[in-house]
Design a protein around this motif. Structure first.
Motif, short mmCIF file in Angstrom:
data_model
loop_
_atom_site.label_atom_id
_atom_site.label_comp_id
_atom_site.label_asym_id
_atom_site.label_seq_id
_atom_site.Cartn_x
_atom_site.Cartn_y
_atom_site.Cartn_z
N MET A 1 51.71 3.04 41.08
CA MET A 1 51.59 4.34 40.22
C MET A 1 50.38 4.31 39.67
SD MET A 1 55.09 5.24 38.36
CE MET A 1 54.40 6.47 37.58
N ASP A 2 49.38 5.42 39.63
CA ASP A 2 48.41 5.59 38.93
C ASP A 2 48.67 6.11 37.60
OD1 ASP A 2 45.51 5.67 38.14
OD2 ASP A 2 45.09 7.40 39.20
N TRP A 3 49.10 5.01 36.51
CA TRP A 3 49.61 5.49 35.47
C TRP A 3 48.70 5.18 34.25
CZ3 TRP A 3 50.42 1.89 31.40
CH2 TRP A 3 50.51 0.48 32.01
N LYS A 4 47.77 4.37 34.32
CA LYS A 4 47.04 4.03 33.03
C LYS A 4 46.35 5.13 32.79
CE LYS A 4 47.13 -1.05 33.71
NZ LYS A 4 46.45 -2.28 34.08
N GLY A 5 46.08 5.36 31.32
CA GLY A 5 45.12 6.35 30.91
C GLY A 5 45.67 7.67 30.69
N ARG A 6 47.01 7.82 31.12
CA ARG A 6 47.71 9.07 30.86
C ARG A 6 48.54 9.02 29.57
NH1 ARG A 6 47.54 11.52 35.48
NH2 ARG A 6 49.20 13.10 34.88
N GLU B 1 54.58 13.33 42.26
CA GLU B 1 54.00 13.02 43.75
C GLU B 1 52.76 14.15 43.65
OE1 GLU B 1 54.64 12.11 48.37
OE2 GLU B 1 55.64 14.08 47.23
N GLN B 2 53.38 15.48 43.34
CA GLN B 2 52.44 16.64 43.42
C GLN B 2 51.38 16.44 42.18
OE1 GLN B 2 54.84 20.31 42.53
NE2 GLN B 2 55.29 20.30 44.57
N LYS B 3 51.47 15.80 41.29
CA LYS B 3 50.30 15.59 40.18
C LYS B 3 49.27 14.37 40.81
CE LYS B 3 52.57 16.25 35.95
NZ LYS B 3 52.90 15.40 34.57
N GLY B 4 49.61 13.86 42.01
CA GLY B 4 48.61 12.72 42.45
C GLY B 4 48.86 11.56 41.86
N ILE B 5 49.71 11.22 41.03
CA ILE B 5 50.07 9.92 40.57
C ILE B 5 50.53 8.74 41.53
CG2 ILE B 5 51.16 8.87 38.50
CD1 ILE B 5 51.62 11.53 37.12
N LEU B 6 51.39 9.02 42.16
CA LEU B 6 51.79 8.17 43.21
C LEU B 6 50.78 7.49 44.07
CD1 LEU B 6 55.36 9.46 44.28
CD2 LEU B 6 54.47 8.49 42.30
N GLU B 7 50.99 6.28 44.55
CA GLU B 7 50.10 5.68 45.53
C GLU B 7 50.71 5.18 46.68
OE1 GLU B 7 47.21 3.64 42.26
OE2 GLU B 7 48.97 2.78 42.54
N THR B 8 50.18 4.79 47.64
CA THR B 8 50.80 4.36 48.86
C THR B 8 52.00 3.30 48.58
OG1 THR B 8 48.57 4.69 50.12
CG2 THR B 8 50.37 3.35 51.33
#
Length: 305
Positions: free
Chosen positions: A1-6, A236-243
């Motif tokens: 997850m691209d969670w940092k900075g949120r 996922e729609q927000k683009g937060i999920l990663e492969t």
């Protein structure tokens, strides 16, 4: 997850370092619901304890000792605290985990606020209580053996961050989205509480035998899995999920199914005792919520589970 900075949620109550020891995180499954009367019944042993404490209070007073000072951690006759702090220092890893769950909680707030608004409803946000060892809630006392749980009586989710280590090391469910799924599942119970599912279950279970209660509990838990999947859909729609993130969540659902847990802990399964659902069921309903993003796709009470 691209969670940092949120954004991180402010609805965090940090009680880490105030509890006791740990146990099997899956020792007592199921959401912790208040009993029908909403209160706690005192046993004979509890009454004896109360009498003993009253007598002890009187004796200490007679000896010139202030019992309240003992409760507050001040040595009798002294002026300082017995310990510098009741809260044990936390590691950098634990602090990062706190930031992570605060971010995930914020994402659930955004998702469910939007969904509820579209239905013409408000979304009172739950509080996440972080603890170590044991904790007191409005649904009663619990240890880490309970695993994460939601208490509808105080609208709080309770989580010992060490659970995530056990989830990964003992049960083979690693990854940040697996961890997020667990929290989103408990938030799913909060949603159920708001829309009336938990109150109705709590009402009906009073007339159920254990087998019937377990079967209904499975449907409640699977719906919470589906609601967690809905959150994943919008994440996922927000683009937060990663492969690989979705696979992490599905693996977690697989590893913590009732059949998988019983097989790994006791070597055999007892289907009548299931109260969360099998691995296949948990995967199915999380995936359904993830694929559709719709509340009406999560009717575990009328659809075959």
């Amino acid at each position: 997850m691209d969670w940092k900075g949120r954004r991180q949620s402010d609805n965090i109550e940090d009680r880490r370092g105030q509890g006791g020891g740990r146990g099997n995180p899956f020792g007592r499954g199921g959401i912790r619901l208040p009993t029908g009367g909403g209160g706690m019944r005192a046993s004979g042993g509890g009454l004896k304890t109360i009498i003993f404490l009253v007598l002890l209070f009187v004796v200490l007073r007679a000896c010139g000792i202030d019992p309240t000072a003992l409760l507050e951690g001040v040595a009798p006759g002294g002026s300082g605290s017995v310990t510098e702090s009741r809260t044990a220092p936390t590691s950098a890893r634990q602090d990062e985990m706190k930031q992570f769950v605060a971010t995930v909680l914020a994402e659930t707030e955004d998702t469910w606020t939007g969904i509820m608004k579209s239905e013409g409803l408000d979304y009172p946000q739950p509080t996440l209580v972080l603890f170590t060892g044991s904790v007191a809630s409005a649904c009663g006392n619990a240890s880490s053996a309970s695993g994460p749980f939601y208490c509808p009586a105080d609208s709080k989710v309770y989580l010992d961050l060490d659970f995530y280590n056990e989830l990964s090391d003992r049960f083979g469910a690693s990854g940040d989205f697996a961890q997020a799924y667990v929290l989103a599942h408990e938030v799913g119970h909060h949603v159920q509480n708001l829309i009336g599912v938990l109150p109705e279950f709590n009402r009906q279970r009073q007339a159920m035998n254990q087998s019937e209660e377990n079967q209904m509990s499975v449907r409640v838990e699977l719906q919470a899995d589906c609601f967690a999947g809905i959150w994943g859909h919008y994440t996922e729609q927000k683009g937060i999920l990663e492969t690989g993130d979705l696979e992490e969540a599905l693996n977690a659902a697989q590893q913590i199914g009732d059949d998988a847990l019983q097989r790994s802990t006791q070597g055999y399964v007892v289907p009548d005792s299931f109260n969360h659902g099998t691995s296949a069921q948990r995967v199915k309903w999380f995936k359904r919520g993830f694929d559709t993003g719709r509340l009406d796709s999560c009717d575990t009470f009328n659809d075959p589970v």
